[in-house]
Design an enzyme around this catalytic site. Structure first.
Site, PDB file in Angstrom:
ATOM      1  N   HIS A  64      41.876  37.740  30.460  1.00  0.00           N
ATOM      2  CA  HIS A  64      40.813  37.930  31.462  1.00  0.00           C
ATOM      3  C   HIS A  64      40.441  36.495  32.074  1.00  0.00           C
ATOM      4  O   HIS A  64      40.395  36.455  33.504  1.00  0.00           O
ATOM      5  CB  HIS A  64      39.674  38.513  30.834  1.00  0.00           C
ATOM      6  CG  HIS A  64      38.419  38.959  31.267  1.00  0.00           C
ATOM      7  ND1 HIS A  64      38.254  40.104  32.086  1.00  0.00           N
ATOM      8  CD2 HIS A  64      37.654  37.803  31.914  1.00  0.00           C
ATOM      9  CE1 HIS A  64      37.047  39.778  32.924  1.00  0.00           C
ATOM     10  NE2 HIS A  64      36.611  38.643  32.694  1.00  0.00           N
ATOM     11  N   GLU A  65      40.415  35.588  31.152  1.00  0.00           N
ATOM     12  CA  GLU A  65      39.867  34.320  31.718  1.00  0.00           C
ATOM     13  C   GLU A  65      41.082  33.639  32.478  1.00  0.00           C
ATOM     14  O   GLU A  65      40.864  32.838  33.698  1.00  0.00           O
ATOM     15  CB  GLU A  65      39.407  33.362  30.689  1.00  0.00           C
ATOM     16  CG  GLU A  65      38.055  33.849  29.968  1.00  0.00           C
ATOM     17  CD  GLU A  65      36.973  34.394  30.707  1.00  0.00           C
ATOM     18  OE1 GLU A  65      36.810  33.678  31.821  1.00  0.00           O
ATOM     19  OE2 GLU A  65      36.284  35.502  30.473  1.00  0.00           O
ATOM     20  N   HIS A  68      40.874  34.685  36.150  1.00  0.00           N
ATOM     21  CA  HIS A  68      40.007  34.031  36.895  1.00  0.00           C
ATOM     22  C   HIS A  68      40.561  32.744  37.457  1.00  0.00           C
ATOM     23  O   HIS A  68      40.535  32.294  38.625  1.00  0.00           O
ATOM     24  CB  HIS A  68      38.641  33.668  36.240  1.00  0.00           C
ATOM     25  CG  HIS A  68      37.772  34.745  36.093  1.00  0.00           C
ATOM     26  ND1 HIS A  68      37.334  35.574  36.990  1.00  0.00           N
ATOM     27  CD2 HIS A  68      37.460  35.371  34.847  1.00  0.00           C
ATOM     28  CE1 HIS A  68      36.212  36.554  36.433  1.00  0.00           C
ATOM     29  NE2 HIS A  68      36.528  36.563  35.230  1.00  0.00           N
TER      30      HIS A  68
END
Length: 145
Positions: A64-65, A68
């Site tokens: 998820h990170e 980004h």
């Protein structure tokens, strides 16, 4: 293996792209799995997510990170609301939301002497000041045994 090395490994394996910055543990994070900092490109991760949920869920949080991270440096939409982010997250099978903690968050239990209504609170309340919302009866603290 350090956290930065682990994130580099996940980045190469799941995205096919290198991770060039640092990753840190941040014990102050309470409800989030991790954070991406566009200003300097580093990532913070919550160590409790690994302890409570295991390596499989933590890897999805790292993905998820990294979504980004990679979208930001490609100049594409890296916010949760952006279609690019949603598509990449689905493609790499990352988590959109962090699983809730299994630990009970209520520390204080109170009950009404009159009607038996039970109240659970994180913070202590002044029993001389507050009464039951249903019948205005006196509250007592229940023992935590």
């Amino acid at each position: 293996m350090t956290l930065t090395n682990y994130v580099q490994e996940v980045s190469l394996a799941d995205f096919g792209k290198p991770f060039h910055h640092k990753a840190y543990w941040n014990k102050r994070l309470k409800t989030t799995g991790g954070r991406f900092f566009p200003k300097d490109g580093h990532l913070d991760f919550n160590p409790r997510m690994l302890e409570e949920n295991g390596e499989l869920i933590f890897r999805k949080i790292v993905r998820h990170e990294l979504c980004h991270y990679h979208l930001y440096f490609e100049g594409r939409g890296y916010h949760h609301k952006d279609r690019d982010f949603k598509d990449l997250l689905a493609q790499v099978n990352g988590l959109r939301y962090v699983p809730t903690s299994s630990k009970s968050k209520t520390n204080h239990h109170y009950s009404c002497q009159t009607c038996g209504q039970v109240y659970q609170r994180k913070r202590r309340i002044n029993l001389a000041k507050y009464v039951c919302g249903n019948c205005h009866g006196k509250l007592i603290e229940k023992n935590q045994s």
